[in-house]
Design a protein around this motif. Structure first.
Motif, PDB file in Angstrom:
ATOM      1  N   ALA A  44     -37.562   2.493  19.161  1.00  0.00           N
ATOM      2  CA  ALA A  44     -38.330   2.452  17.912  1.00  0.00           C
ATOM      3  C   ALA A  44     -38.238   3.771  17.168  1.00  0.00           C
ATOM      4  O   ALA A  44     -38.145   3.810  15.941  1.00  0.00           O
ATOM      5  CB  ALA A  44     -39.778   2.094  18.195  1.00  0.00           C
ATOM      6  N   VAL A  45     -38.262   4.893  17.922  1.00  0.00           N
ATOM      7  CA  VAL A  45     -38.175   6.209  17.287  1.00  0.00           C
ATOM      8  C   VAL A  45     -36.779   6.428  16.718  1.00  0.00           C
ATOM      9  O   VAL A  45     -36.611   7.015  15.654  1.00  0.00           O
ATOM     10  CB  VAL A  45     -38.479   7.323  18.316  1.00  0.00           C
ATOM     11  CG1 VAL A  45     -38.325   8.694  17.674  1.00  0.00           C
ATOM     12  CG2 VAL A  45     -39.871   7.171  18.874  1.00  0.00           C
ATOM     13  N   SER A  46     -35.766   5.914  17.432  1.00  0.00           N
ATOM     14  CA  SER A  46     -34.387   6.278  17.085  1.00  0.00           C
ATOM     15  C   SER A  46     -33.807   5.474  15.931  1.00  0.00           C
ATOM     16  O   SER A  46     -32.880   5.929  15.276  1.00  0.00           O
ATOM     17  CB  SER A  46     -33.478   6.097  18.299  1.00  0.00           C
ATOM     18  OG  SER A  46     -34.081   6.667  19.425  1.00  0.00           O
ATOM     19  N   ILE A  47     -34.301   4.260  15.687  1.00  0.00           N
ATOM     20  CA  ILE A  47     -33.715   3.463  14.605  1.00  0.00           C
ATOM     21  C   ILE A  47     -34.220   3.983  13.268  1.00  0.00           C
ATOM     22  O   ILE A  47     -35.418   4.001  13.023  1.00  0.00           O
ATOM     23  CB  ILE A  47     -34.087   1.969  14.752  1.00  0.00           C
ATOM     24  CG1 ILE A  47     -33.537   1.438  16.075  1.00  0.00           C
ATOM     25  CG2 ILE A  47     -33.547   1.159  13.581  1.00  0.00           C
ATOM     26  CD1 ILE A  47     -33.986   0.021  16.385  1.00  0.00           C
ATOM     27  N   PRO A  48     -33.321   4.435  12.386  1.00  0.00           N
ATOM     28  CA  PRO A  48     -33.772   4.940  11.086  1.00  0.00           C
ATOM     29  C   PRO A  48     -34.458   3.824  10.304  1.00  0.00           C
ATOM     30  O   PRO A  48     -34.044   2.661  10.385  1.00  0.00           O
ATOM     31  CB  PRO A  48     -32.482   5.360  10.382  1.00  0.00           C
ATOM     32  CG  PRO A  48     -31.400   5.295  11.393  1.00  0.00           C
ATOM     33  CD  PRO A  48     -31.854   4.414  12.508  1.00  0.00           C
ATOM     34  N   SER A  49     -35.477   4.192   9.549  1.00  0.00           N
ATOM     35  CA  SER A  49     -36.268   3.132   8.912  1.00  0.00           C
ATOM     36  C   SER A  49     -35.480   2.385   7.837  1.00  0.00           C
ATOM     37  O   SER A  49     -35.721   1.216   7.590  1.00  0.00           O
ATOM     38  CB  SER A  49     -37.573   3.680   8.359  1.00  0.00           C
ATOM     39  OG  SER A  49     -37.317   4.676   7.417  1.00  0.00           O
ATOM     40  N   PHE A  50     -34.495   3.051   7.179  1.00  0.00           N
ATOM     41  CA  PHE A  50     -33.732   2.313   6.167  1.00  0.00           C
ATOM     42  C   PHE A  50     -32.920   1.207   6.833  1.00  0.00           C
ATOM     43  O   PHE A  50     -32.768   0.115   6.303  1.00  0.00           O
ATOM     44  CB  PHE A  50     -32.832   3.258   5.350  1.00  0.00           C
ATOM     45  CG  PHE A  50     -31.577   3.706   6.039  1.00  0.00           C
ATOM     46  CD1 PHE A  50     -30.442   2.919   5.984  1.00  0.00           C
ATOM     47  CD2 PHE A  50     -31.532   4.911   6.737  1.00  0.00           C
ATOM     48  CE1 PHE A  50     -29.270   3.322   6.610  1.00  0.00           C
ATOM     49  CE2 PHE A  50     -30.375   5.314   7.367  1.00  0.00           C
ATOM     50  CZ  PHE A  50     -29.241   4.518   7.307  1.00  0.00           C
ATOM     51  N   LEU A  71     -43.740  -0.125  13.599  1.00  0.00           N
ATOM     52  CA  LEU A  71     -42.738   0.068  14.649  1.00  0.00           C
ATOM     53  C   LEU A  71     -42.332   1.534  14.742  1.00  0.00           C
ATOM     54  O   LEU A  71     -42.204   2.105  15.820  1.00  0.00           O
ATOM     55  CB  LEU A  71     -41.510  -0.776  14.287  1.00  0.00           C
ATOM     56  CG  LEU A  71     -40.580  -1.152  15.413  1.00  0.00           C
ATOM     57  CD1 LEU A  71     -41.287  -2.143  16.331  1.00  0.00           C
ATOM     58  CD2 LEU A  71     -39.302  -1.773  14.853  1.00  0.00           C
ATOM     59  N   GLU A  72     -42.169   2.132  13.558  1.00  0.00           N
ATOM     60  CA  GLU A  72     -41.749   3.527  13.508  1.00  0.00           C
ATOM     61  C   GLU A  72     -42.798   4.438  14.158  1.00  0.00           C
ATOM     62  O   GLU A  72     -42.473   5.447  14.750  1.00  0.00           O
ATOM     63  CB  GLU A  72     -41.584   3.894  12.026  1.00  0.00           C
ATOM     64  CG  GLU A  72     -40.721   5.084  11.762  1.00  0.00           C
ATOM     65  CD  GLU A  72     -40.599   5.332  10.266  1.00  0.00           C
ATOM     66  OE1 GLU A  72     -41.646   5.449   9.581  1.00  0.00           O
ATOM     67  OE2 GLU A  72     -39.467   5.377   9.777  1.00  0.00           O
ATOM     68  N   ARG A  73     -44.061   4.057  14.041  1.00  0.00           N
ATOM     69  CA  ARG A  73     -45.130   4.914  14.558  1.00  0.00           C
ATOM     70  C   ARG A  73     -45.458   4.636  16.008  1.00  0.00           C
ATOM     71  O   ARG A  73     -45.885   5.543  16.727  1.00  0.00           O
ATOM     72  CB  ARG A  73     -46.398   4.716  13.720  1.00  0.00           C
ATOM     73  CG  ARG A  73     -46.325   5.442  12.400  1.00  0.00           C
ATOM     74  CD  ARG A  73     -47.544   5.119  11.593  1.00  0.00           C
ATOM     75  NE  ARG A  73     -47.648   5.999  10.443  1.00  0.00           N
ATOM     76  CZ  ARG A  73     -48.399   5.714   9.389  1.00  0.00           C
ATOM     77  NH1 ARG A  73     -49.078   4.584   9.352  1.00  0.00           N
ATOM     78  NH2 ARG A  73     -48.481   6.561   8.396  1.00  0.00           N
ATOM     79  N   VAL A  74     -45.301   3.376  16.418  1.00  0.00           N
ATOM     80  CA  VAL A  74     -45.690   3.015  17.787  1.00  0.00           C
ATOM     81  C   VAL A  74     -44.940   3.873  18.809  1.00  0.00           C
ATOM     82  O   VAL A  74     -45.515   4.343  19.782  1.00  0.00           O
ATOM     83  CB  VAL A  74     -45.428   1.507  18.042  1.00  0.00           C
ATOM     84  CG1 VAL A  74     -45.423   1.204  19.523  1.00  0.00           C
ATOM     85  CG2 VAL A  74     -46.498   0.683  17.355  1.00  0.00           C
ATOM     86  N   GLY A  75     -43.671   4.104  18.558  1.00  0.00           N
ATOM     87  CA  GLY A  75     -42.838   4.873  19.481  1.00  0.00           C
ATOM     88  C   GLY A  75     -43.438   6.221  19.843  1.00  0.00           C
ATOM     89  O   GLY A  75     -43.831   6.450  21.000  1.00  0.00           O
ATOM     90  N   PRO A  76     -43.538   7.130  18.876  1.00  0.00           N
ATOM     91  CA  PRO A  76     -44.086   8.458  19.199  1.00  0.00           C
ATOM     92  C   PRO A  76     -45.529   8.399  19.701  1.00  0.00           C
ATOM     93  O   PRO A  76     -45.893   9.164  20.596  1.00  0.00           O
ATOM     94  CB  PRO A  76     -43.991   9.224  17.876  1.00  0.00           C
ATOM     95  CG  PRO A  76     -43.673   8.222  16.832  1.00  0.00           C
ATOM     96  CD  PRO A  76     -43.045   7.055  17.498  1.00  0.00           C
TER      97      PRO A  76
END
Lengths: 320, 533
Positions: A143-149, A196-201
């Motif tokens: 989730a952290v590694s996939i760029p949001s674009f 998703l972007e936030r759940v990771g960290p």
């Protein structure tokens, strides 16, 4: 406490002043000219130097930089943020209009990501090195590694183009009153990507804080008293994870108000983030100054609120 | 809907170009002519790369702003698809034999959407704003020769003497000196759309941009086929039909402009979420394979070219310009990268009625290019910087490689568009650069702002200057044609700007949309558009 707050607020005045001076300088140094911005280059090419000069004069860009800055500051102190250099609409209104869409997106996703991340992080920590822990770790790194674009365009491809479940972008169906359901359908994709972007960290953060907490003496004591594992984790260890938890939320607050540039842009979500990138591309100096000031205030206030929350959560911290 | 096709395209367009998902440029559009019986009503959604930058009719910054005005207002005249003048608000017009005055007779059935008749006073007010840069007017040039303009601009008079309201439905423009392109420029991109004098009259020119009429366009009075029913900034503009439109009630109930990223818009077009979207040249070939949409292309009359800094001694020799043209394989580029949406071109005019057939075509011929460079004494150790912006990113490696083959070292320097404007247009800090989307706005005289002395090309040729001056005042069309034929030959020979290719516009639509007419000046007769159920 009130003396502390007052003190911090007073200190923030010179800080804000400094931020606006530096921002103003940097914006003015960037190449580009609002008098010609957003014109097609072939149209800009036809403009005579006299026309450009007249436009610059009308926008007040011909005065020396210190004069421009002082004029801006004087107006802001009186509550006047001025007009956009591009569409000539009042800036304060435009920023205020953008806050709600941004909050819809960022607040919902902040709450959701915490609701997901906290249980995952806690389970990961108390079941360290278990299959579950490894699974969550891999997922959160992904989730952290996939760029949001990339995630955004991938999600549009899958859910809008292929499955045709959700609209590709926008905040509502234009020209049709779809009500709350229509709005939610538009919200799902950008909100999910942001979550998703936030759940990771967040998960990683909760996991490591929890790991530290369960090794503490008082947890060992609680266990040796014969308390149930549930009471040990939730009652004793969890409470001490609260301080790092406040840090996470405190650090997220500026983003909550400042919006998210990439996701808002791809999904045409009319928030602060897309307004900011638009102002940068358009060389809309006065809009950028307004946005810089607002975001500086938000950051200062979030830091202050975070400090106050620390003191409330952890009595060992004294504010002075 | 053809899903299989949709996947193939979408994977490439969404994921493949994801990195380039920069803010999309204004989207263009075209209209195929389709005649069939449909029922009135319905709504179409049209993807736009951005929200209108302004609702000020004398500041038409791009196609999008002009379309907003075509939907909600009218101007005196327009061009038809073949470039001939056709009536809009003006039913007829006469040019005085001496070329010093133009009289327009307005359509007497035209009313504003609040019922007030449209009169010559509205035209006079609008053209006064357009002539005055203080209103934000982007194109004051067509009005620059009006009698009494100077006195108005310096405040001596309250109105422009050369704009005469003859009666309620007749307006006359009187020139201080002949200005042959006048009517053409009213029909081209420079032509202003009418403002209601009974609403905005009394607004000082420098207050027009911040006036309520400009800043709060929802529900405002207009006279086009539609009115603005709602507008949400950076989201959409919704237009609702105006049954009182003077050319007849529109067939559609509603037109929606929706702001979308280009990549997202292409996906939305395939699902039918939107009805219309422009197709970039680089995706033209791919999109044509889609069964679920109809792709149309139309002449845009514009060309792309390379600019040489003609003030630099080592770059001013015409043989060097010709060598560069011979070195570039334009045919392969336009066929393969641009998917056939453009083709090599050598004249500065694209419209058939202005083009000179004697213009020389510079064939792809590396040997000849090398010979010309040697003859001109080119220093083959010299490296020349080529400053370009976003939309030419596909061309940069091709150009560099083509020129390297003839020993011409080129270093492409990519700049963000506004930084490019600053470097190349404002500071003239460049060796070679480019110009995209050039051509005439309405009349061949328009290119004077490109090729006369003191303009951004830094090209200065007395003969060309004199010819442009002659063309500006010559009122006989046949004589004018001769003048511009000669200009074309000189520019073709000197190539201070190397014309590369012309580019057509492509647009994708869902099959249910039946638009009816188009032309190269963004003019669309929206009231005749319809949809099938």
């Amino acid at each position: 406490m009130s003396a502390f707050i007052l003190n911090r607020l007073l200190i923030s005045i010179p800080v804000l002043f400094g931020i606006t001076v530096v921002t103003f300088l940097f914006i003015s140094l960037a190449p580009g000219d609002p008098a010609m911005a957003m014109l097609d280059p072939s149209v800009a090419m036809r403009m005579s130097p006299e026309e450009v000069a007249l436009r610059r004069e009308r926008l007040g860009l011909d005065d020396p930089l210190p004069v421009q800055y002082v004029r801006w500051l004087g107006n802001v102190v009186r509550g006047d943020f001025g007009y956009s250099l591009i569409d000539r609409a009042p800036i304060a209104n435009q920023i205020v209009e953008r806050i709600r869409p941004t909050l819809e997106l960022t607040l919902v996703s902040l709450v959701l990501s915490l609701l997901i991340a906290v249980p995952l992080g806690v389970i990961s920590a108390i079941r360290q090195y278990s299959l579950l822990d490894y699974t969550f770790t891999v997922l959160s790194f992904a989730a952290v590694s996939i760029p949001s674009f990339f995630a955004s365009l991938g999600a549009i491809y899958l859910f809008s183009l292929r499955l045709e479940w959700l609209p590709t972008s926008g905040r509502s169906t234009a020209g049709a009153d779809g009500g709350i359901l229509d709005f939610l359908k538009h919200l799902i994709l950008p909100m999910s990507i942001l979550t998703l972007e936030r759940v990771g960290p967040f998960t990683r953060y909760v996991r490591s804080s929890m790991l530290e907490a369960v090794k503490q003496d008082y947890v060992v004591t609680a266990r040796s008293k014969g308390l149930s594992e549930r009471a040990v984790v939730l009652g004793h260890a969890m409470r001490n994870v609260l301080t790092p938890f406040i840090t996470i939320i405190g650090l997220s607050l500026p983003g909550v108000f400042g919006g998210v540039v990439i996701i808002e842009t791809i999904f045409s979500w009319p928030g602060i983030g897309s307004l900011t990138i638009k102002a940068v591309n358009q060389r809309d100096y006065s809009m950028l100054m307004g946005l810089a000031l607002v975001s500086a205030i938000v950051i200062i206030l979030s830091n202050l609120i975070t400090d106050i929350c620390y003191a409330i959560a952890d009595p060992r911290i004294r504010l002075s | 809907m053809d899903h299989v096709g949709g996947f193939r395209f979408s994977r490439r367009s969404l994921i493949g170009t994801a990195g380039a998902a920069a803010l999309a440029a204004p989207l263009g559009i075209s209209i195929p002519r389709v005649a069939s019986a449909q029922t009135a009503g319905g709504s179409i959604t049209w993807a736009q790369g951005r929200f209108p930058l302004t609702f000020n009719p004398v500041r038409p910054m791009g196609s999008l702003e002009r379309w907003v005005w075509q939907l909600t207002s009218a101007r005196l005249v327009n061009f038809d698809t073949s470039g001939q003048l056709i009536p809009d608000l003006a039913e007829s017009w006469e040019t005085a034999p001496d070329g010093l005055s133009y009289t327009f007779n307005l359509n007497q059935s035209a009313n504003w959407s609040d019922g007030t008749p449209v009169t010559a006073a509205d035209v006079a007010l609008t053209c006064t704003y357009a002539a005055d840069s203080r209103s934000g007017s982007l194109y004051p040039e067509p009005f620059a020769s009006l009698k009494g303009l100077a006195a108005y601009l310096d405040g001596t008079t309250a109105t422009i003497e050369g704009i005469e309201v003859v009666d309620d439905h007749t307006v006359r423009f009187v020139m201080a000196e002949p200005f042959a392109p006048f009517i053409n420029s009213l029909a081209g991109n420079q032509g202003p759309y009418m403002l209601p004098a009974h609403i905005v009259g009394g607004t000082a020119p420098d207050q027009l941009e911040t006036s309520d009429y400009n800043l709060n366009p929802v529900g405002r009075v207009g006279m086009g086929p539609f009115t603005i029913a709602s507008a949400e900034k950076d989201q959409n503009v919704v237009f609702a039909r105006n049954d009182g439109y003077f050319k007849g009630a529109p067939l559609l109930d509603q037109v929606v402009f929706r702001v979308m990223q280009r990549e997202v818009a292409l996906a939305a077009l395939l699902t039918g979420e939107i009805d219309i979207c422009s197709i970039p040249g680089t995706q033209y070939a791919d999109m044509q394979k889609e069964d679920s949409i109809v792709i149309t292309s139309y002449a845009w009359n514009l060309w792309d070219g390379l600019i040489f800094n003609n003030s630099l001694d080592y770059l001013s020799d015409p043989r060097i310009h010709q060598a560069v043209l011979h070195a570039i394989d334009r045919k392969t580029y336009t066929e393969q990268i641009l998917g056939g949406l453009g083709a090599p071109w050598d004249s500065i005019y694209v419209q058939e009625q202005f083009t000179n057939a004697d213009v020389v075509h510079y064939e792809y011929d590396p040997a000849k290019a090398q010979a010309l460079l040697t003859e001109a004494g080119w220093d083959f150790d010299r490296e020349v910087e080529w400053k370009y912006y976003g939309s030419f990113a596909d061309f940069a490696p091709v150009l560099q490689e083509n020129l390297a083959k003839v020993g011409f070292k080129l270093k492409p320097v990519a700049l963000e568009t506004e930084a490019w404007v600053d470097a190349v247009l404002t500071n003239l800090d460049f060796e070679m650069s480019l110009t995209g989307g050039n051509g005439v706005l309405a009349d061949p005289a328009d290119l004077a702002s490109f090729f006369t002395c003191g303009t951004n090309t830094l090209y200065c040729n007395d003969e060309v200057n004199q010819l442009f001056e002659a063309g500006r005042i010559e009122t006989d069309p046949a004589e004018r044609k001769k003048i511009y034929d000669q200009i074309q030959l000189i520019i073709n020979r000197d190539a201070p700007v190397a014309v590369l290719w012309y580019l057509n516009q492509a647009v994708g639509m869902t099959p249910r949309v039946k638009p009816t007419a188009y032309n190269a000046f963004d003019y669309l007769s929206f009231h005749t558009w319809e949809v099938t159920s």
